[in-house]
Design a protein around this motif. Structure first.
Motif, PDB file in Angstrom:
ATOM      1  N   SER A  44       0.847  -1.202   0.000  1.00 21.49           N
ATOM      2  CA  SER A  44       0.000   0.000   0.000  1.00 21.49           C
ATOM      3  C   SER A  44       0.879   1.249   0.000  1.00 21.49           C
ATOM      4  N   GLY A  45       1.190   1.741  -1.178  1.00 20.43           N
ATOM      5  CA  GLY A  45       1.969   2.965  -1.277  1.00 20.43           C
ATOM      6  C   GLY A  45       3.450   2.754  -1.113  1.00 20.43           C
ATOM      7  N   SER A  46       4.179   3.861  -1.095  1.00 22.46           N
ATOM      8  CA  SER A  46       5.635   3.790  -0.975  1.00 22.46           C
ATOM      9  C   SER A  46       6.034   3.813   0.491  1.00 22.46           C
ATOM     10  N   ALA A  47       7.196   3.269   0.786  1.00 26.87           N
ATOM     11  CA  ALA A  47       7.695   3.246   2.157  1.00 26.87           C
ATOM     12  C   ALA A  47       9.216   3.246   2.124  1.00 26.87           C
ATOM     13  N   THR A  48       9.828   3.766   3.174  1.00 24.33           N
ATOM     14  CA  THR A  48      11.281   3.757   3.264  1.00 24.33           C
ATOM     15  C   THR A  48      11.765   2.336   3.522  1.00 24.33           C
ATOM     16  N   GLN A  49      13.058   2.117   3.304  1.00 24.71           N
ATOM     17  CA  GLN A  49      13.636   0.802   3.564  1.00 24.71           C
ATOM     18  C   GLN A  49      13.487   0.420   5.033  1.00 24.71           C
ATOM     19  N   ARG A  50      13.603   1.426   5.908  1.00 26.25           N
ATOM     20  CA  ARG A  50      13.451   1.154   7.352  1.00 26.25           C
ATOM     21  C   ARG A  50      12.056   0.628   7.651  1.00 26.25           C
ATOM     22  N   VAL A  51      11.037   1.261   7.058  1.00 25.91           N
ATOM     23  CA  VAL A  51       9.657   0.817   7.287  1.00 25.91           C
ATOM     24  C   VAL A  51       9.451  -0.571   6.695  1.00 25.91           C
ATOM     25  N   ARG A  52       9.960  -0.797   5.495  1.00 23.27           N
ATOM     26  CA  ARG A  52       9.793  -2.112   4.867  1.00 23.27           C
ATOM     27  C   ARG A  52      10.441  -3.207   5.710  1.00 23.27           C
ATOM     28  N   SER A  53      11.640  -2.951   6.190  1.00 21.05           N
ATOM     29  CA  SER A  53      12.319  -3.950   7.032  1.00 21.05           C
ATOM     30  C   SER A  53      11.525  -4.213   8.305  1.00 21.05           C
ATOM     31  N   SER A  54      10.972  -3.146   8.886  1.00 15.76           N
ATOM     32  CA  SER A  54      10.195  -3.296  10.119  1.00 15.76           C
ATOM     33  C   SER A  54       8.908  -4.078   9.873  1.00 15.76           C
ATOM     34  N   LEU A  55       8.283  -3.858   8.718  1.00 17.37           N
ATOM     35  CA  LEU A  55       7.066  -4.600   8.398  1.00 17.37           C
ATOM     36  C   LEU A  55       7.368  -6.083   8.170  1.00 17.37           C
ATOM     37  N   TYR A  56       8.475  -6.358   7.483  1.00 15.30           N
ATOM     38  CA  TYR A  56       8.866  -7.762   7.308  1.00 15.30           C
ATOM     39  C   TYR A  56       9.176  -8.404   8.666  1.00 15.30           C
ATOM     40  N   ALA A  57       9.843  -7.653   9.540  1.00 14.11           N
ATOM     41  CA  ALA A  57      10.154  -8.182  10.881  1.00 14.11           C
ATOM     42  C   ALA A  57       8.870  -8.444  11.662  1.00 14.11           C
ATOM     43  N   SER A  58       7.878  -7.540  11.542  1.00  8.15           N
ATOM     44  CA  SER A  58       6.601  -7.740  12.224  1.00  8.15           C
ATOM     45  C   SER A  58       5.888  -8.978  11.685  1.00  8.15           C
ATOM     46  N   ALA A  59       5.892  -9.120  10.359  1.00  9.01           N
ATOM     47  CA  ALA A  59       5.258 -10.297   9.752  1.00  9.01           C
ATOM     48  C   ALA A  59       5.942 -11.574  10.214  1.00  9.01           C
ATOM     49  N   ALA A  60       7.278 -11.547  10.258  1.00 12.67           N
ATOM     50  CA  ALA A  60       8.033 -12.725  10.719  1.00 12.67           C
ATOM     51  C   ALA A  60       7.722 -13.030  12.178  1.00 12.67           C
ATOM     52  N   ALA A  61       7.591 -11.975  13.001  1.00 14.06           N
ATOM     53  CA  ALA A  61       7.293 -12.169  14.422  1.00 14.06           C
ATOM     54  C   ALA A  61       5.921 -12.815  14.607  1.00 14.06           C
ATOM     55  N   PHE A  62       4.926 -12.310  13.886  1.00 10.57           N
ATOM     56  CA  PHE A  62       3.589 -12.904  13.985  1.00 10.57           C
ATOM     57  C   PHE A  62       3.594 -14.350  13.487  1.00 10.57           C
ATOM     58  N   ARG A  63       4.296 -14.587  12.373  1.00 11.19           N
ATOM     59  CA  ARG A  63       4.331 -15.949  11.835  1.00 11.19           C
ATOM     60  C   ARG A  63       5.061 -16.881  12.797  1.00 11.19           C
ATOM     61  N   SER A  64       6.079 -16.381  13.484  1.00 11.10           N
ATOM     62  CA  SER A  64       6.778 -17.227  14.460  1.00 11.10           C
ATOM     63  C   SER A  64       5.889 -17.529  15.657  1.00 11.10           C
ATOM     64  N   SER A  65       4.991 -16.598  16.014  1.00  6.98           N
ATOM     65  CA  SER A  65       4.034 -16.873  17.094  1.00  6.98           C
ATOM     66  C   SER A  65       3.008 -17.907  16.659  1.00  6.98           C
ATOM     67  N   ALA A  66       2.598 -17.837  15.388  1.00  3.48           N
ATOM     68  CA  ALA A  66       1.693 -18.872  14.859  1.00  3.48           C
ATOM     69  C   ALA A  66       2.391 -20.230  14.895  1.00  3.48           C
ATOM     70  N   MET A  67       3.657 -20.229  14.529  1.00  6.02           N
ATOM     71  CA  MET A  67       4.462 -21.460  14.564  1.00  6.02           C
ATOM     72  C   MET A  67       4.526 -22.019  15.987  1.00  6.02           C
TER      73      MET A  67
END
Length: 301
Positions: A44-67
């Protein structure tokens, strides 16, 4: 970053729910859904590399909790699916702490599956991250989980040495240093003793297992409901193996009904306790007491 902050608050809620209930399919599904939400924000729109990395980290964190919820609920095929997704997302994020969490959970999964060689290999990936050289608390957790795996592998001398190193690393750690919420929520002296309890129980060193059980239970924080039930059940096993059937049964009966009936790992351990009690003291008043107690779970589940 406001989206990232909002996701971090949701992640803290998932962590809290896990410590209260653990292993529930609802927690797994909610965490997986939030992982997808974090990924959708990438599109959804443009984002800085810092934001993109943080979003990937958040997604990984949630997926690790599902795991982890799937592991804790003994849904291992689902756990492996979450694991693969979480590992990919963690690499894309570059976040060392979440990489550690995922590979450390992978080691725990293989330990529960009775595959200690795979468990050690996965845990070694976590332990070899730079993060463990920078932060002794991460090093301590990696070592404590290695010790639990060595207990499963019947490596008595290695296990003892590893737990000594884990304890020493914990004592060296700086409690004021920043760490992610999932680490702060669970890893402390009580968890180290819980892992030592598991290792000694697997090795058949029941007096030492009981010692670590009492240490763990006395230090557990109030929100660690699932961990308290697991440690209590393991204590009952250790007591029964030493011939104290009455004390063991009294201990096992302290596990709350909602945990005994809704947490797959605890339920299985209590079923195994009942079978061991009936084999140890068949036809005894104690065995009858336990049978009647367990029957109440079926009516309240």
């Amino acid at each position: 970053m406001s989206d990232v902050d909002r996701l971090q608050k949701r992640f803290a809620e998932i962590i809290a729910s896990d410590h209260r209930h653990g292993g529930q399919l609802g927690i797994e599904q909610r965490a997986a859904s939030l992982a997808d939400e974090a990924l959708n924000l990438q599109n959804s729109g443009s984002a800085t590399q810092r934001v993109r990395s943080s979003l990937y980290a958040s997604a990984a964190a949630f997926r690790s909790s599902a795991m982890w919820a799937a592991i804790d609920g003994r849904r291992y095929d689902d756990a492996k699916t979450h694991m693969r997704e979480a590992q990919t997302l963690a690499e894309m994020s570059g976040d060392q702490a979440i990489k550690f969490r995922i590979w450390s959970h992978t080691g725990t999964m293989y330990r529960h599956l009775g595959r200690p060689a795979d468990a050690l290999a996965a845990n070694d990936v976590a332990r070899n991250l730079f993060l463990t050289r920078r932060d002794p608390l991460f090093a301590s957790l990696g070592l404590a989980r290695q010790g639990a795996i060595q207990g499963t592998a019947q490596d008595r001398s290695g296990m003892r040495r590893t737990f000594d190193q884990a304890q020493e690393a914990m004592l060296r750690s700086d409690p004021t240093e920043y760490r992610p919420v999932w680490m702060l929520a669970f890893y402390d002296q009580a968890e180290l003793d819980s892992l030592a309890l598991s290792a000694n129980l697997a090795l058949g060193d029941y007096p030492t297992a009981e010692y670590h059980a009492h240490r763990c239970l006395s230090a557990l924080r109030p929100h660690m409901i699932r961990s308290r039930a697991i440690a209590t059940t393991r204590l009952a096993h250790a007591q029964l193996a030493q011939g104290a059937a009455d004390a063991a049964t009294a201990t096992a009966m302290k596990v709350p009904t909602d945990v005994a009936t809704h947490h797959a790992r605890v339920a299985r351990m209590l079923q195994e306790f009942g079978a061991a009690l009936r084999a140890t003291a068949p036809g005894s008043t104690t065995a009858q007491t336990w049978t009647e107690h367990a029957a109440t779970w079926r009516t309240t589940a």
